[in-house]
Design an enzyme around this catalytic site. Structure first.
Site, mmCIF file in Angstrom:
data_model
loop_
_atom_site.group_PDB
_atom_site.id
_atom_site.type_symbol
_atom_site.label_atom_id
_atom_site.label_comp_id
_atom_site.label_asym_id
_atom_site.label_seq_id
_atom_site.Cartn_x
_atom_site.Cartn_y
_atom_site.Cartn_z
ATOM 1 N N GLU A 68 4.952 -8.334 4.077
ATOM 2 C CA GLU A 68 4.305 -7.266 3.330
ATOM 3 C C GLU A 68 3.277 -8.080 2.269
ATOM 4 O OE1 GLU A 68 3.496 -5.637 -0.041
ATOM 5 O OE2 GLU A 68 5.462 -6.138 -0.455
ATOM 6 N N CYS B 54 2.954 -5.443 -6.063
ATOM 7 C CA CYS B 54 1.997 -4.891 -4.830
ATOM 8 C C CYS B 54 1.758 -3.421 -4.778
ATOM 9 C CB CYS B 54 2.741 -5.300 -3.482
ATOM 10 S SG CYS B 54 3.468 -6.939 -3.554
ATOM 11 N N GLU C 102 -8.369 -7.029 -4.636
ATOM 12 C CA GLU C 102 -7.087 -7.171 -5.355
ATOM 13 C C GLU C 102 -7.016 -8.082 -6.314
ATOM 14 O OE1 GLU C 102 -2.331 -7.265 -4.047
ATOM 15 O OE2 GLU C 102 -3.718 -9.055 -3.083
#
Length: 543
Positions: free
Chosen positions: A293, A327, A425
């Site tokens: 992940e 996240c 990000e």
């Protein structure tokens, strides 16, 4: 031998304690915070059940007061990494032959230890070492960790009970073997619960692991390891190996017995691991299973029919809880022009009251970002926005690392839907939004889908059902966890299994049976009761 066929009842999620003024849990947590603040812990490696001190140590400091040392953690060298691999392989034969029920009993005991004995300790360590508020620590290191332990035990029982059909003359059995070798687990700083799950999932299915904890979450992860030991986990099943990622990974990825990698972290690091595994395929006994992940560029997309107060709350909580270091944190938004004036006023008013501070002060909604490298990266994006003609900062924009790594909750408004901070990000308290014409709703849904390489979480806000259906369809692959009229964070084990695709990972859904089955190598066994004694079939006869 216990030959009972036991079925776990579906568990309930661990209740979240409030830590309200005057509550017993608040008093206990405050006492534990003060206790941990008054000591410096010596954190060893734990390999094959033994504590190992190498003498080469790393300071564990508080992000919100980086001059305060919480612990010194010993770092693994080449010899210790090889020792950990050997310990995992040695323990594998013993652990793989435990019944699944015995393995789950250990995990259920670990859950109860956290629930009744270690809750304040784990929460305080997470607050101090990872700069989380009491609430953020509670939902992570207590509740979600307990949920992973209890729900994974339940899912494990369901997996083992799933068997194929058999005919009257034979019996078919599906054996869920552990992988052949050891599993390498690499955990992040931002969730103590993730560190637990990355280890518990393969271990429950009979595997043994070499665990590289994040260098910025060592205190809570060490206490987590001690909980596993107290619960009765045999020596060598989990080997706690702090140290350099390059050193540990370099040795692990070359080993022929590497059977799998369970990873949460950056997309770049996971890509590196995948490439190295590919380069070493000829060395391995079997194809390693890679479960990861990784990153996210999570969105909140708003239709003109939505309620602006609900949207404002979702942005503030979704983007700025735990300083945006999730996240799943909201980091980009699409706002209809008709709503923007009222939403802007609300965000400006509410964010002016939020100042990052020490988590020991329970009135602080936000705390510090994790370390200097993260601080510098986040401030770089803020400066890019300040200097760009395509963007403006209308809330926040300040930062200071003189005492702790503090960044104000920052909202950037851009005229370019492909502006840098809309696509990349940041992993910090920065939310970038674009205001779009109301009648271009569908066009901007398509832009949202194609803007980012990630596909982890996303949210749609609307009261118009047709608008919701349209977003649900056009954003089908834009998020592995999709929220309707809710912030895109806060997935609950057993309710919203977590994971995304594209550059966000392998989407193996932590908190579900899907993840656990990845740590098995199934074998089908067919036993025939009365085997045939002739080779020919009836159709072969002439008469």
């Amino acid at each position: 031998m216990n030959n009972a066929l036991y079925n776990f009842e579906r568990p309930k999620n661990e209740p979240v304690l409030s830590y309200a003024p005057g509550s017993n849990e608040r008093v206990c947590l405050k006492d534990e915070l003060n206790r941990q603040l008054s000591q410096v812990v010596d954190i060893p490696l734990i390999i094959g059940g033994k504590e190992i001190r190498t003498g080469k140590t790393q300071k564990v400091v508080m992000p919100h007061n980086h001059s305060h040392v919480l612990a010194h953690c010993h770092q693994a060298g080449e010899a210790e990494v090889k020792m950990a691999i050997d310990a995992a392989l040695k323990a594998r034969d013993i652990w793989a032959n435990f019944t699944w029920l015995d393995r789950t009993i250990i995990m259920m005991k670990a859950a109860d230890l956290i629930r009744k004995k270690y809750r304040p300790k784990l929460n305080a360590a997470t607050m101090l070492g990872q700069s989380k508020s009491a609430h953020q620590a509670e939902i992570d290191s207590a509740c979600e960790t307990i949920d992973f332990l209890t729900f994974n035990s339940y899912f494990c029982s369901k997996i083992y009970s799933d068997q194929p059909l058999s005919e009257v003359e034979n019996l078919n059995m599906l054996e869920y073997r552990p992988l052949e070798g050891f599993v390498f687990t690499v955990s992040p700083f931002n969730f103590t619960a993730i560190a637990a799950n990355l280890n518990v999932s393969p271990v429950l299915m009979g595997n043994t692991v070499v665990w590289k904890p994040a260098s910025t979450a060592l205190l809570s992860n060490y206490y987590l390891m001690k909980v596993f030991e107290e619960a009765g986990l045999p020596a060598g099943v989990i080997n706690f190996v702090p140290g350099s990622g390059n050193l540990i990974g370099g040795i692990v990825l070359e080993h022929p017995e590497l059977a799998g990698i369970h990873f949460t972290g950056s997309t770049g690091t996971f890509n590196h691991l995948w490439r190295k595994v590919g380069e070493n395929l000829s060395k391995y006994r079997s194809y390693p299973k890679l479960v990861g992940e990784t990153g996210g560029k999570d969105f909140i997309f708003v239709h003109s029919s939505a309620d602006f107060e609900e949207v404002g709350t979702a942005i503030i909580r979704g983007a700025f809880e735990y300083q945006g270091q999730k996240c799943s944190a909201a980091s980009r938004g699409y706002i209809p022009a008709s709503m923007w004036p009222s939403l802007k006023d609300l965000l400006t008013r509410e964010l002016s009251q939020i100042k990052p501070g020490d988590p020991i002060d329970f009135t602080n909604f936000m705390n510090a970002v994790i370390d200097e490298a993260s601080f510098d990266n986040i401030s770089r994006y803020i400066e890019e926005a300040k200097n760009s003609p395509d963007a403006e900062i209308f809330a926040g924009g300040g930062y200071d690392k003189s005492v702790g790594y503090f960044v104000e909750p920052t909202i950037i408004k851009t005229t370019d839907p492909h502006f840098l901070s809309m696509e990349e990000e940041i992993f910090g308290p920065v939310f970038t939004l674009v205001v779009y014409p109301d009648d271009e709703y569908e066009d901007y849904l398509k832009i949202c889908d194609k803007t980012s390489p990630y596909a982890l979480t996303g949210a749609i806000f609307a009261r118009d059902r047709q608008a919701i259906i349209k977003a649900h369809d056009l954003l089908r692959y834009a998020a592995g966890n999709f929220y309707i009229n809710d912030k895109p964070t806060g997935a609950v084990v057993g309710q919203q299994p977590f994971g995304g695709a594209r550059a966000s990972g392998t989407n193996d859904k932590a908190g579900s049976m899907l993840n656990l089955t990845r740590w098995t190598s199934p074998r089908i066994v067919k036993e025939t009761f009365l085997p045939s004694k002739v080779y020919y079939y009836p159709f072969m006869r002439e008469k």
